[in-house]
Structures are given as C-alpha cells and as structure tokens.
Design a protein around this motif. Structure first.
Motif, PDB file in Angstrom:
ATOM      1  N   TRP A 173      44.832  33.374   6.465  1.00 39.37           N
ATOM      2  CA  TRP A 173      45.190  34.951   5.256  1.00 39.37           C
ATOM      3  C   TRP A 173      44.541  35.713   7.031  1.00 39.37           C
ATOM      4  CZ3 TRP A 173      41.539  38.871   5.130  1.00 39.37           C
ATOM      5  CH2 TRP A 173      40.377  38.480   5.130  1.00 39.37           C
ATOM      6  N   LEU A 174      43.640  35.012   7.776  1.00 39.89           N
ATOM      7  CA  LEU A 174      43.123  35.818   9.209  1.00 39.89           C
ATOM      8  C   LEU A 174      44.208  35.931  10.552  1.00 39.89           C
ATOM      9  CD1 LEU A 174      39.753  33.766   9.742  1.00 39.89           C
ATOM     10  CD2 LEU A 174      40.234  36.354   8.772  1.00 39.89           C
ATOM     11  N   LEU A 175      45.531  35.080   9.729  1.00 43.47           N
ATOM     12  CA  LEU A 175      46.600  35.839  10.936  1.00 43.47           C
ATOM     13  C   LEU A 175      47.426  37.322  10.741  1.00 43.47           C
ATOM     14  CD1 LEU A 175      48.892  32.928  10.121  1.00 43.47           C
ATOM     15  CD2 LEU A 175      47.567  33.553  12.899  1.00 43.47           C
ATOM     16  N   VAL A 176      46.579  37.728   9.227  1.00 45.29           N
ATOM     17  CA  VAL A 176      47.340  38.836   8.697  1.00 45.29           C
ATOM     18  C   VAL A 176      45.858  39.889   9.544  1.00 45.29           C
ATOM     19  CG1 VAL A 176      47.340  40.774   7.132  1.00 45.29           C
ATOM     20  CG2 VAL A 176      48.704  38.279   6.431  1.00 45.29           C
ATOM     21  N   LEU A 177      44.788  39.272   9.146  1.00 44.92           N
ATOM     22  CA  LEU A 177      44.124  40.634   9.474  1.00 44.92           C
ATOM     23  C   LEU A 177      44.479  40.856  10.885  1.00 44.92           C
ATOM     24  CD1 LEU A 177      41.090  41.657   9.193  1.00 44.92           C
ATOM     25  CD2 LEU A 177      40.028  39.414   9.444  1.00 44.92           C
ATOM     26  N   GLY A 178      44.363  39.517  12.187  1.00 41.69           N
ATOM     27  CA  GLY A 178      43.972  39.518  13.063  1.00 41.69           C
ATOM     28  C   GLY A 178      45.187  40.091  13.967  1.00 41.69           C
ATOM     29  N   ALA A 179      45.899  40.228  13.198  1.00 43.80           N
ATOM     30  CA  ALA A 179      47.351  41.472  13.483  1.00 43.80           C
ATOM     31  C   ALA A 179      47.373  43.108  13.141  1.00 43.80           C
ATOM     32  CB  ALA A 179      49.322  40.889  12.788  1.00 43.80           C
ATOM     33  N   VAL A 180      46.854  42.927  12.385  1.00 45.38           N
ATOM     34  CA  VAL A 180      46.347  44.090  12.235  1.00 45.38           C
ATOM     35  C   VAL A 180      45.457  44.573  13.545  1.00 45.38           C
ATOM     36  CG1 VAL A 180      45.753  45.765  10.276  1.00 45.38           C
ATOM     37  CG2 VAL A 180      46.409  44.173   9.550  1.00 45.38           C
ATOM     38  N   LEU A 212      47.474  45.365  16.253  1.00 47.22           N
ATOM     39  CA  LEU A 212      48.449  46.821  16.315  1.00 47.22           C
ATOM     40  C   LEU A 212      47.582  47.871  16.297  1.00 47.22           C
ATOM     41  CD1 LEU A 212      50.789  45.560  13.170  1.00 47.22           C
ATOM     42  CD2 LEU A 212      51.253  45.846  15.466  1.00 47.22           C
ATOM     43  N   GLY A 213      46.207  48.148  15.259  1.00 40.50           N
ATOM     44  CA  GLY A 213      45.193  49.218  15.476  1.00 40.50           C
ATOM     45  C   GLY A 213      45.059  49.124  16.553  1.00 40.50           C
ATOM     46  N   ALA A 214      44.419  48.294  17.839  1.00 37.46           N
ATOM     47  CA  ALA A 214      44.605  48.510  18.770  1.00 37.46           C
ATOM     48  C   ALA A 214      45.173  49.302  20.346  1.00 37.46           C
ATOM     49  CB  ALA A 214      43.636  46.914  19.752  1.00 37.46           C
ATOM     50  N   TRP A 215      46.176  48.612  19.510  1.00 39.29           N
ATOM     51  CA  TRP A 215      47.404  50.003  20.748  1.00 39.29           C
ATOM     52  C   TRP A 215      48.020  51.128  20.291  1.00 39.29           C
ATOM     53  CZ3 TRP A 215      49.198  50.034  25.074  1.00 39.29           C
ATOM     54  CH2 TRP A 215      50.611  50.528  25.218  1.00 39.29           C
ATOM     55  N   PHE A 216      48.187  51.334  18.704  1.00 39.67           N
ATOM     56  CA  PHE A 216      48.156  52.573  18.023  1.00 39.67           C
ATOM     57  C   PHE A 216      46.928  53.228  18.047  1.00 39.67           C
ATOM     58  CE2 PHE A 216      51.612  50.226  17.212  1.00 39.67           C
ATOM     59  CZ  PHE A 216      53.283  50.897  17.296  1.00 39.67           C
ATOM     60  N   TYR A 217      45.984  53.261  18.561  1.00 37.32           N
ATOM     61  CA  TYR A 217      45.115  53.773  18.519  1.00 37.32           C
ATOM     62  C   TYR A 217      45.226  55.090  19.455  1.00 37.32           C
ATOM     63  CZ  TYR A 217      40.314  56.201  19.658  1.00 37.32           C
ATOM     64  OH  TYR A 217      39.432  56.711  19.813  1.00 37.32           O
ATOM     65  N   THR A 218      45.812  55.027  20.380  1.00 35.25           N
ATOM     66  CA  THR A 218      46.521  55.956  21.402  1.00 35.25           C
ATOM     67  C   THR A 218      47.262  56.018  22.232  1.00 35.25           C
ATOM     68  OG1 THR A 218      45.001  54.856  23.504  1.00 35.25           O
ATOM     69  CG2 THR A 218      43.950  56.676  22.695  1.00 35.25           C
ATOM     70  N   GLY A 219      48.221  54.787  21.371  1.00 37.55           N
ATOM     71  CA  GLY A 219      49.990  54.219  21.725  1.00 37.55           C
ATOM     72  C   GLY A 219      50.508  54.500  21.087  1.00 37.55           C
ATOM     73  N   GLY A 220      51.838  54.978  21.362  1.00 42.27           N
ATOM     74  CA  GLY A 220      52.998  55.133  20.473  1.00 42.27           C
ATOM     75  C   GLY A 220      53.098  56.633  20.834  1.00 42.27           C
ATOM     76  N   LYS A 221      54.011  56.896  19.965  1.00 40.83           N
ATOM     77  CA  LYS A 221      54.682  58.246  19.684  1.00 40.83           C
ATOM     78  C   LYS A 221      53.410  59.028  18.835  1.00 40.83           C
ATOM     79  CE  LYS A 221      59.534  57.727  20.073  1.00 40.83           C
ATOM     80  NZ  LYS A 221      60.633  57.875  19.363  1.00 40.83           N
ATOM     81  N   LYS A 222      53.044  58.736  18.042  1.00 38.37           N
ATOM     82  CA  LYS A 222      52.437  59.159  16.633  1.00 38.37           C
ATOM     83  C   LYS A 222      49.970  58.183  16.512  1.00 38.37           C
ATOM     84  CE  LYS A 222      55.331  61.715  14.286  1.00 38.37           C
ATOM     85  NZ  LYS A 222      55.799  61.926  12.893  1.00 38.37           N
ATOM     86  N   PRO A 223      49.851  58.724  17.596  1.00 42.00           N
ATOM     87  CA  PRO A 223      48.389  57.654  17.847  1.00 42.00           C
ATOM     88  C   PRO A 223      47.651  57.970  17.504  1.00 42.00           C
ATOM     89  CG  PRO A 223      49.036  58.760  19.619  1.00 42.00           C
ATOM     90  CD  PRO A 223      50.193  59.188  19.313  1.00 42.00           C
ATOM     91  N   TYR A 224      46.939  56.976  15.995  1.00 46.58           N
ATOM     92  CA  TYR A 224      45.911  57.502  14.979  1.00 46.58           C
ATOM     93  C   TYR A 224      44.711  57.717  15.516  1.00 46.58           C
ATOM     94  CZ  TYR A 224      44.021  53.178  16.093  1.00 46.58           C
ATOM     95  OH  TYR A 224      43.310  52.139  15.831  1.00 46.58           O
ATOM     96  N   GLY A 225      44.666  57.907  17.125  1.00 41.62           N
ATOM     97  CA  GLY A 225      43.320  58.379  17.556  1.00 41.62           C
ATOM     98  C   GLY A 225      43.666  60.266  17.072  1.00 41.62           C
ATOM     99  N   TYR A 226      44.815  60.164  18.162  1.00 37.42           N
ATOM    100  CA  TYR A 226      44.761  61.837  18.478  1.00 37.42           C
ATOM    101  C   TYR A 226      45.383  62.727  16.371  1.00 37.42           C
ATOM    102  CZ  TYR A 226      46.121  60.919  22.860  1.00 37.42           C
ATOM    103  OH  TYR A 226      46.315  61.242  24.247  1.00 37.42           O
TER     104      TYR A 226
END
Length: 290
Positions: free
Chosen positions: A115-122, A125-139
C-alpha cells in the motif's frame, strides 16, 4: 552555464534537514518498538532526500518560468537568475523524483508493504504540483499543509511502517512534532517572500495571513513539538532530553518577534532546520533507549 557550486546551492541544502529529521525520528520510534533494519532505514532516507531535492528543483523551474523568482530575496534560483536553462533544471527535478520513485519501489518490493506504493505516488505528485501545473496548490495557500503531511506524517510514519508493519501512538506524536517543525521552515521562507509572492499572484498561506498572522503561526509551530515532547516524556522520561534544543530557537524567535524581514529572515530557515534535526536525533536516541 551553472557551476557545480551553483547547482548545489540551487538544490537548497538548507532544506535537507526536512528530509533527514523525519527519517531519524522514525528510526527512533521504530527502535522503541523493538525493530530495526539499517538498509530499510537507509533506503527511506534516500527516498526522502531525493524527494526534497526534486521538489526544490521543480519549484525552481516552475517559479522561474512564471517569473516569480525574478526579484526574489534569498538563496540562488537557477532559472530565475538565468544561470541554468529551464530544461536542465526540469531534467534535474524529474531525475530526482524518478530516483525517489525507483528506490521507493525497491523498498516496497523488498518488504511487501504494497500500500506504500500509493503513498509514494501521492508524494511524487505532490512534489511536482506544489508549484507545477496550471493550478499549483502552493499558489493557493496549501503548501504548509502539504509539507506537514509529506515531510511530517508520511516520512516519519512511512519509515516506521515499512519496518514494523504498524505504527504506535509515539510514532504518530513524533510525526506531528516533526511535521510542525518542517512546516515552520516553510512558513519562515514564505514570510520572507510575502512582498514578491503577492506581487506575482502567489497566494501562499503567508500572503493570506499577512505579516503578523504568519509570525504568530511560526511561533505556534515551533512551540507544539515541545508540548508533544513533554507528553511523550510522561511515559518515556528520557525523551525530555530533547527539550534542550529549545535554546536553538533563541535567535530565530528573536528575528520573528522583532519584525525581521528580507535577508534578516534567511538564518531563521537554517536555524529552524538545524533545531528540528537536533530534536529528532535526541528524541530518536531517547526512544531507542526506551
């Protein structure tokens, strides 16, 4: 072309305690349960280090191409300063995140904690979309929550669970403490960057709370781990030794409470990270001896 020293600075070595501390604390909580695997701990540390360096390069790339880092106060930004091409920084980010994924996969296969595979994937993805993507959650002011979850709860409890197959209340308490410390590092960073972040539409939690509210948040975040230390100490008195690390907050707290700004807040990040690491080492040793 960026020099080796500039690449090292771009990796933001001052943030590395955020990766090392949760694994160290997690190992202590693991030993407190009577279990320990040096190679599993080492792989967990490699995952954490790869993730944080990856997110630092990803942040550098994403903020750089958006122009957020053009007038930024603080450590060198590779893309924003123009010393490295964006595609090279992006490659470095993806390479580090990919390494974290591969090492994590190897650890899961070796231990069977699927089940840690799911945690790792999250986490990736969390590392990238912190400031990446069209709507980064860090913003959108969610960066502090992500740091608390990923470099507090996930890192500590993941280190414990992969070795033991369960978690204890002590492990959870330690995870919350480390998460608060780690979030305090980001809070200090975002406090420093309020003027430039607001100018570029980066609505971090610090921008939303304002200067005074962010300073209060930092003070609360660095106080909570010591309350937790006292609670753990009721059952494991040796853990109270970690209270001595509170002295390391003398300078950071002074900078926060006296209105330090800009470059004056840079040492706060370093000192908060070092205090977190010292707290984790002492707490880990105390729990291991318990």
């Amino acid at each position: 072309m960026a020099t080796v020293a500039e690449w090292i600075e771009g990796a933001r070595p001052r943030t590395l305690p955020n990766a090392v501390a949760p694994v160290v604390a997690g190992v202590g909580a693991t030993l407190q349960l009577g279990v320990f695997s040096w190679w599993q701990s080492l792989l967990a540390l490699l995952v954490a280090l790869s993730l944080i360096i990856g997110v630092n390069f990803a942040n550098d790339y994403s903020d750089g191409v958006r122009g957020t880092d053009e007038n930024r106060v603080g450590p060198l930004r590779l893309v924003g300063s123009g010393v490295a091409a964006p595609r090279l920084v992006l490659t470095a980010a993806l390479g580090c995140l990919g390494l974290a994924g591969l090492v994590g996969l190897a650890l899961v296969i070796a231990t069977g904690r699927w089940w840690l595979l799911v945690l790792g994937a999250v986490c990736i993805l969390g590392a990238w979309f912190y400031t990446g993507g069209k709507k980064p959650y860090g913003y959108a002011g969610l960066g502090e929550i992500a740091v608390f979850v990923f470099f507090g709860l996930a890192a500590v409890l993941g280190t414990v669970y992969v070795q033991v197959g369960e978690i204890s209340w002590v492990a959870l308490a330690v995870a919350v403490a480390v998460g608060c410390f780690s979030t305090a590092v980001l809070t200090a960073n975002n406090l420093r960057d309020i003027p430039t972040d607001r100018e570029h539409g980066k609505n971090t939690l610090a921008v939303r709370l304002g200067d005074t509210g962010t300073r209060r948040l930092y003070l609360a975040l660095v106080a909570i781990p010591y309350v937790i230390t006292i609670l753990i100490g009721i059952f494991h008195p040796l853990a109270l030794i970690a209270l001595v690390t509170a002295i390391m907050f003398r300078t950071p707290v002074k900078a926060i409470t006296t209105g330090g700004t800009g470059p004056g807040l840079i040492p706060v990040l370093r000192d908060t990270g070092l205090a977190m690491l010292a707290w984790s080492v002492l707490s880990g040793i105390a729990l291991a001896l318990s």
